[in-house]
Design a protein around this motif. Sequence first.
Motif, PDB file in Angstrom:
ATOM      1  N   ASP A 155      20.713  17.571  -5.564  1.00  0.00           N
ATOM      2  CA  ASP A 155      21.293  16.285  -5.179  1.00  0.00           C
ATOM      3  C   ASP A 155      20.419  15.548  -4.171  1.00  0.00           C
ATOM      4  OD1 ASP A 155      21.641  17.785  -2.895  1.00  0.00           O
ATOM      5  OD2 ASP A 155      23.739  17.223  -2.602  1.00  0.00           O
ATOM      6  N   SER A 156      19.159  15.942  -4.079  1.00  0.00           N
ATOM      7  CA  SER A 156      18.301  15.368  -3.044  1.00  0.00           C
ATOM      8  C   SER A 156      16.837  15.431  -3.439  1.00  0.00           C
ATOM      9  CB  SER A 156      18.512  16.123  -1.729  1.00  0.00           C
ATOM     10  OG  SER A 156      18.193  17.493  -1.908  1.00  0.00           O
ATOM     11  N   ALA A 157      16.033  14.716  -2.660  1.00  0.00           N
ATOM     12  CA  ALA A 157      14.584  14.749  -2.863  1.00  0.00           C
ATOM     13  C   ALA A 157      13.893  14.521  -1.523  1.00  0.00           C
ATOM     14  CB  ALA A 157      14.149  13.675  -3.854  1.00  0.00           C
ATOM     15  N   VAL A 158      12.697  15.048  -1.403  1.00  0.00           N
ATOM     16  CA  VAL A 158      11.810  14.776  -0.289  1.00  0.00           C
ATOM     17  C   VAL A 158      10.572  14.126  -0.888  1.00  0.00           C
ATOM     18  CG1 VAL A 158      10.432  15.759   1.587  1.00  0.00           C
ATOM     19  CG2 VAL A 158      12.682  16.734   1.041  1.00  0.00           C
ATOM     20  N   LEU A 159      10.258  12.922  -0.410  1.00  0.00           N
ATOM     21  CA  LEU A 159       9.149  12.141  -0.947  1.00  0.00           C
ATOM     22  C   LEU A 159       8.108  11.942   0.143  1.00  0.00           C
ATOM     23  CD1 LEU A 159      11.319   9.396  -2.680  1.00  0.00           C
ATOM     24  CD2 LEU A 159      10.510  11.552  -3.652  1.00  0.00           C
ATOM     25  N   HIS A 160       6.906  12.433  -0.096  1.00  0.00           N
ATOM     26  CA  HIS A 160       5.798  12.300   0.858  1.00  0.00           C
ATOM     27  C   HIS A 160       5.082  10.991   0.545  1.00  0.00           C
ATOM     28  CE1 HIS A 160       1.652  14.106   2.161  1.00  0.00           C
ATOM     29  NE2 HIS A 160       2.057  13.162   2.987  1.00  0.00           N
ATOM     30  N   PHE A 161       4.965  10.111   1.551  1.00  0.00           N
ATOM     31  CA  PHE A 161       4.335   8.815   1.313  1.00  0.00           C
ATOM     32  C   PHE A 161       3.156   8.576   2.246  1.00  0.00           C
ATOM     33  CE2 PHE A 161       7.645   7.749   4.459  1.00  0.00           C
ATOM     34  CZ  PHE A 161       6.939   6.977   5.383  1.00  0.00           C
ATOM     35  N   ARG A 162       2.326   7.625   1.821  1.00  0.00           N
ATOM     36  CA  ARG A 162       1.220   7.121   2.642  1.00  0.00           C
ATOM     37  C   ARG A 162       1.180   5.607   2.521  1.00  0.00           C
ATOM     38  NH1 ARG A 162      -2.562  11.807   0.704  1.00  0.00           N
ATOM     39  NH2 ARG A 162      -2.121  13.295   2.360  1.00  0.00           N
ATOM     40  N   ARG A 197       4.376  10.070  10.846  1.00  0.00           N
ATOM     41  CA  ARG A 197       3.321  10.612  11.704  1.00  0.00           C
ATOM     42  C   ARG A 197       2.044   9.856  11.448  1.00  0.00           C
ATOM     43  NH1 ARG A 197      -0.625  13.115   9.500  1.00  0.00           N
ATOM     44  NH2 ARG A 197      -1.210  14.053  11.458  1.00  0.00           N
ATOM     45  N   PRO A 198       1.030   9.928  12.240  1.00  0.00           N
ATOM     46  CA  PRO A 198       1.007  10.459  13.597  1.00  0.00           C
ATOM     47  C   PRO A 198       1.688   9.505  14.572  1.00  0.00           C
ATOM     48  CG  PRO A 198      -1.122   9.512  13.092  1.00  0.00           C
ATOM     49  CD  PRO A 198      -0.280   9.395  11.843  1.00  0.00           C
ATOM     50  N   ARG A 199       1.731   9.885  15.821  1.00  0.00           N
ATOM     51  CA  ARG A 199       2.463   9.118  16.835  1.00  0.00           C
ATOM     52  C   ARG A 199       2.002   7.659  16.901  1.00  0.00           C
ATOM     53  NH1 ARG A 199       5.484   9.589  21.738  1.00  0.00           N
ATOM     54  NH2 ARG A 199       5.902   7.430  22.212  1.00  0.00           N
ATOM     55  N   LYS A 200       0.704   7.441  16.874  1.00  0.00           N
ATOM     56  CA  LYS A 200       0.178   6.078  16.955  1.00  0.00           C
ATOM     57  C   LYS A 200       0.683   5.241  15.776  1.00  0.00           C
ATOM     58  CE  LYS A 200      -4.071   4.165  18.546  1.00  0.00           C
ATOM     59  NZ  LYS A 200      -5.498   4.333  18.744  1.00  0.00           N
ATOM     60  N   ALA A 201       0.769   5.859  14.599  1.00  0.00           N
ATOM     61  CA  ALA A 201       1.285   5.169  13.414  1.00  0.00           C
ATOM     62  C   ALA A 201       2.785   4.906  13.568  1.00  0.00           C
ATOM     63  CB  ALA A 201       1.007   5.988  12.158  1.00  0.00           C
ATOM     64  N   GLU A 218       0.811  -1.220   0.000  1.00  0.00           N
ATOM     65  CA  GLU A 218       0.000   0.000   0.000  1.00  0.00           C
ATOM     66  C   GLU A 218       0.844   1.270   0.000  1.00  0.00           C
ATOM     67  OE1 GLU A 218      -3.678   0.178   2.164  1.00  0.00           O
ATOM     68  OE2 GLU A 218      -3.393  -1.904   2.790  1.00  0.00           O
ATOM     69  N   LEU A 219       2.154   1.128   0.100  1.00  0.00           N
ATOM     70  CA  LEU A 219       3.026   2.298   0.085  1.00  0.00           C
ATOM     71  C   LEU A 219       2.897   3.030  -1.240  1.00  0.00           C
ATOM     72  CD1 LEU A 219       5.397   4.004   1.318  1.00  0.00           C
ATOM     73  CD2 LEU A 219       6.910   2.480   0.037  1.00  0.00           C
ATOM     74  N   SER A 220       2.633   4.324  -1.153  1.00  0.00           N
ATOM     75  CA  SER A 220       2.611   5.132  -2.369  1.00  0.00           C
ATOM     76  C   SER A 220       3.149   6.520  -2.058  1.00  0.00           C
ATOM     77  CB  SER A 220       1.202   5.229  -2.956  1.00  0.00           C
ATOM     78  OG  SER A 220       0.346   5.916  -2.070  1.00  0.00           O
ATOM     79  N   GLY A 251      -0.409  -2.220  10.436  1.00  0.00           N
ATOM     80  CA  GLY A 251      -1.207  -2.665  11.565  1.00  0.00           C
ATOM     81  C   GLY A 251      -2.602  -2.063  11.577  1.00  0.00           C
ATOM     82  N   GLY A 252      -3.159  -1.837  10.403  1.00  0.00           N
ATOM     83  CA  GLY A 252      -4.499  -1.268  10.290  1.00  0.00           C
ATOM     84  C   GLY A 252      -4.567   0.238  10.478  1.00  0.00           C
ATOM     85  N   LEU A 253      -3.420   0.880  10.688  1.00  0.00           N
ATOM     86  CA  LEU A 253      -3.390   2.328  10.902  1.00  0.00           C
ATOM     87  C   LEU A 253      -2.892   3.060   9.662  1.00  0.00           C
ATOM     88  CD1 LEU A 253      -1.762   2.372  14.443  1.00  0.00           C
ATOM     89  CD2 LEU A 253      -4.168   2.781  13.902  1.00  0.00           C
ATOM     90  N   ASP A 254      -3.458   4.225   9.406  1.00  0.00           N
ATOM     91  CA  ASP A 254      -2.964   5.082   8.333  1.00  0.00           C
ATOM     92  C   ASP A 254      -1.632   5.682   8.769  1.00  0.00           C
ATOM     93  OD1 ASP A 254      -5.176   4.681   6.660  1.00  0.00           O
ATOM     94  OD2 ASP A 254      -6.285   6.332   7.585  1.00  0.00           O
ATOM     95  N   VAL A 255      -0.653   5.577   7.902  1.00  0.00           N
ATOM     96  CA  VAL A 255       0.686   6.096   8.165  1.00  0.00           C
ATOM     97  C   VAL A 255       1.004   7.126   7.098  1.00  0.00           C
ATOM     98  CG1 VAL A 255       3.144   5.537   8.309  1.00  0.00           C
ATOM     99  CG2 VAL A 255       1.437   3.893   9.147  1.00  0.00           C
ATOM    100  N   GLU A 256       1.568   8.229   7.527  1.00  0.00           N
ATOM    101  CA  GLU A 256       2.001   9.269   6.605  1.00  0.00           C
ATOM    102  C   GLU A 256       3.424   9.647   6.981  1.00  0.00           C
ATOM    103  OE1 GLU A 256       0.157  13.379   4.852  1.00  0.00           O
ATOM    104  OE2 GLU A 256      -0.224  12.921   6.955  1.00  0.00           O
ATOM    105  N   GLY A 257       4.249   9.902   5.994  1.00  0.00           N
ATOM    106  CA  GLY A 257       5.612  10.264   6.314  1.00  0.00           C
ATOM    107  C   GLY A 257       6.353  10.836   5.122  1.00  0.00           C
ATOM    108  N   ILE A 258       7.627  11.093   5.360  1.00  0.00           N
ATOM    109  CA  ILE A 258       8.500  11.562   4.287  1.00  0.00           C
ATOM    110  C   ILE A 258       9.804  10.787   4.315  1.00  0.00           C
ATOM    111  CG2 ILE A 258       7.520  13.891   4.134  1.00  0.00           C
ATOM    112  CD1 ILE A 258      10.005  14.887   5.646  1.00  0.00           C
ATOM    113  N   ASP A 259      10.334  10.577   3.126  1.00  0.00           N
ATOM    114  CA  ASP A 259      11.686  10.082   2.927  1.00  0.00           C
ATOM    115  C   ASP A 259      12.497  11.248   2.398  1.00  0.00           C
ATOM    116  OD1 ASP A 259      10.971   7.468   3.605  1.00  0.00           O
ATOM    117  OD2 ASP A 259      10.615   6.886   1.515  1.00  0.00           O
TER     118      ASP A 259
END
Length: 135
Positions: A73-80, A110-114, A62-64, A84-92
């Motif tokens: 020389d770099s990138a920031v990638l926002h993913f979802r 984020r969020p903390r629970k994720a 489900e990672l996208s 464990g059944g929780l929505d996860v959001e983050g950046i690489d």
Amino acid sequence: MSTAAEALARWHAVVESRDPAGLAPLIAEDAVFHSPAVHTPQVGRDTVVGYLTAAFTVLGPELSYVREWLGADSAVLHFRTKVGGLDVEGIDMITWDADGQIVDFTVMVRPRKALDAVIEHMGAELMRMLEASGA
């Protein structure tokens, strides 16, 4: 010499394939991985490949990536994804050297629970990988 856009395209190809065998050629020998779960930087190609391999399993199909910002020389990638059944959001945050190899990889979640779910699942996957390797 490789551009960040070319290096990013190689990264996306490996992520889309979900095949960790493609990771090692992308990672510099002295690369550093900054985990949201581990205080100290994780150093070296084998270590970085190990963390990213575990992430492929934990973050799963489900990672996208939903947005990206590209620098010289770099990138920031926002993913979802879901863990464990929780929505996860983050950046690489990825930095490449002049040869297009990853020299620095930082993950924020984020969020903390994720984040707690990611930490739990990553810990279990890394232990499984360690036991499977006989280390």
